[in-house]
Design a protein around this motif. Sequence first.
Motif, PDB file in Angstrom:
ATOM      1  N   ALA A  15      22.104  51.277   8.685  1.00  0.00           N
ATOM      2  CA  ALA A  15      21.167  52.517   8.266  1.00  0.00           C
ATOM      3  C   ALA A  15      21.319  52.464   6.672  1.00  0.00           C
ATOM      4  O   ALA A  15      22.511  52.563   6.238  1.00  0.00           O
ATOM      5  CB  ALA A  15      21.457  53.714   8.934  1.00  0.00           C
ATOM      6  N   HIS A  16      20.257  52.776   6.014  1.00  0.00           N
ATOM      7  CA  HIS A  16      20.181  52.883   4.609  1.00  0.00           C
ATOM      8  C   HIS A  16      19.216  53.888   4.277  1.00  0.00           C
ATOM      9  O   HIS A  16      18.144  53.742   4.010  1.00  0.00           O
ATOM     10  CB  HIS A  16      19.733  51.752   3.702  1.00  0.00           C
ATOM     11  CG  HIS A  16      20.549  50.366   4.088  1.00  0.00           C
ATOM     12  ND1 HIS A  16      21.990  50.487   3.557  1.00  0.00           N
ATOM     13  CD2 HIS A  16      20.509  49.389   4.882  1.00  0.00           C
ATOM     14  CE1 HIS A  16      22.571  49.226   3.915  1.00  0.00           C
ATOM     15  NE2 HIS A  16      21.694  48.693   4.735  1.00  0.00           N
ATOM     16  N   TYR A  59      21.328  63.079   8.675  1.00  0.00           N
ATOM     17  CA  TYR A  59      20.581  63.829   9.655  1.00  0.00           C
ATOM     18  C   TYR A  59      19.074  63.595   9.571  1.00  0.00           C
ATOM     19  O   TYR A  59      18.077  63.822  10.174  1.00  0.00           O
ATOM     20  CB  TYR A  59      20.625  65.264   9.459  1.00  0.00           C
ATOM     21  CG  TYR A  59      21.968  66.000  10.232  1.00  0.00           C
ATOM     22  CD1 TYR A  59      22.640  65.241  10.723  1.00  0.00           C
ATOM     23  CD2 TYR A  59      22.283  67.271   9.699  1.00  0.00           C
ATOM     24  CE1 TYR A  59      24.159  65.824  11.315  1.00  0.00           C
ATOM     25  CE2 TYR A  59      23.604  67.653  10.070  1.00  0.00           C
ATOM     26  CZ  TYR A  59      24.434  67.092  10.952  1.00  0.00           C
ATOM     27  OH  TYR A  59      25.501  67.604  11.483  1.00  0.00           O
ATOM     28  N   TYR A  60      18.732  63.052   8.045  1.00  0.00           N
ATOM     29  CA  TYR A  60      17.279  62.673   7.702  1.00  0.00           C
ATOM     30  C   TYR A  60      16.614  64.102   7.650  1.00  0.00           C
ATOM     31  O   TYR A  60      15.374  64.290   7.985  1.00  0.00           O
ATOM     32  CB  TYR A  60      16.710  61.785   8.654  1.00  0.00           C
ATOM     33  CG  TYR A  60      17.196  60.497   8.729  1.00  0.00           C
ATOM     34  CD1 TYR A  60      16.762  59.499   7.784  1.00  0.00           C
ATOM     35  CD2 TYR A  60      18.251  60.246   9.959  1.00  0.00           C
ATOM     36  CE1 TYR A  60      17.453  58.410   7.864  1.00  0.00           C
ATOM     37  CE2 TYR A  60      18.848  58.953   9.958  1.00  0.00           C
ATOM     38  CZ  TYR A  60      18.463  58.008   8.828  1.00  0.00           C
ATOM     39  OH  TYR A  60      18.833  56.640   8.949  1.00  0.00           O
ATOM     40  N   MET A  81      12.733  52.888  14.328  1.00  0.00           N
ATOM     41  CA  MET A  81      12.353  53.661  15.453  1.00  0.00           C
ATOM     42  C   MET A  81      12.206  55.232  15.510  1.00  0.00           C
ATOM     43  O   MET A  81      11.424  55.720  16.174  1.00  0.00           O
ATOM     44  CB  MET A  81      13.655  53.386  16.382  1.00  0.00           C
ATOM     45  CG  MET A  81      14.931  54.205  15.946  1.00  0.00           C
ATOM     46  SD  MET A  81      16.136  53.675  16.984  1.00  0.00           S
ATOM     47  CE  MET A  81      17.285  55.090  16.646  1.00  0.00           C
ATOM     48  N   ASN A  82      12.379  55.636  14.228  1.00  0.00           N
ATOM     49  CA  ASN A  82      11.987  57.330  13.930  1.00  0.00           C
ATOM     50  C   ASN A  82      10.885  57.559  13.353  1.00  0.00           C
ATOM     51  O   ASN A  82      10.269  58.683  13.429  1.00  0.00           O
ATOM     52  CB  ASN A  82      13.212  57.975  13.340  1.00  0.00           C
ATOM     53  CG  ASN A  82      14.308  58.014  14.087  1.00  0.00           C
ATOM     54  OD1 ASN A  82      14.411  57.598  15.116  1.00  0.00           O
ATOM     55  ND2 ASN A  82      15.453  58.346  13.519  1.00  0.00           N
ATOM     56  N   ARG A  83      10.147  56.444  12.971  1.00  0.00           N
ATOM     57  CA  ARG A  83       8.677  56.634  12.060  1.00  0.00           C
ATOM     58  C   ARG A  83       7.711  56.789  13.258  1.00  0.00           C
ATOM     59  O   ARG A  83       7.689  55.991  14.352  1.00  0.00           O
ATOM     60  CB  ARG A  83       8.362  55.509  11.339  1.00  0.00           C
ATOM     61  CG  ARG A  83       9.747  55.331  10.194  1.00  0.00           C
ATOM     62  CD  ARG A  83       9.221  54.111   9.275  1.00  0.00           C
ATOM     63  NE  ARG A  83      10.477  53.740   8.776  1.00  0.00           N
ATOM     64  CZ  ARG A  83      10.741  52.508   8.124  1.00  0.00           C
ATOM     65  NH1 ARG A  83       9.667  51.593   8.160  1.00  0.00           N
ATOM     66  NH2 ARG A  83      11.583  52.297   7.516  1.00  0.00           N
ATOM     67  N   ALA A  84       6.752  57.654  13.136  1.00  0.00           N
ATOM     68  CA  ALA A  84       5.700  57.561  14.026  1.00  0.00           C
ATOM     69  C   ALA A  84       4.395  57.188  13.552  1.00  0.00           C
ATOM     70  O   ALA A  84       4.190  57.774  12.423  1.00  0.00           O
ATOM     71  CB  ALA A  84       5.793  59.134  14.584  1.00  0.00           C
TER      72      ALA A  84
END
Length: 92
Positions: A15-16, A59-60, A81-84
């Motif tokens: 992750a970056h 935690y973004y 995977m967290n982008r919608a």
Amino acid sequence: MEKYKFTAEPSPCSAHPIHYDETLCTGCGRCAQVCPCDILLPSPVRGRHPVVMYPGECYYCGACVMACPVKGAIRLEHPLMNRAKFIPIDNG
């Protein structure tokens, strides 16, 4: 009295989450001060952006971006995977 020297190295991670624009960042360290995860450590070089030590712990939340006084100096990038992507539904 004994003196201790502590060292730390960035933790490798796929992750970056945090990206700095070197041309805009002033190295003020506000992002490191407000990070609730403590993943940022102040740079050992004065005027440089903080070091992202533990990117997998992010935690973004965006606190670092909101605390930055220079627009565009820091960017938060969520994992794929967290982008919608929302597609409008035609109710017609």
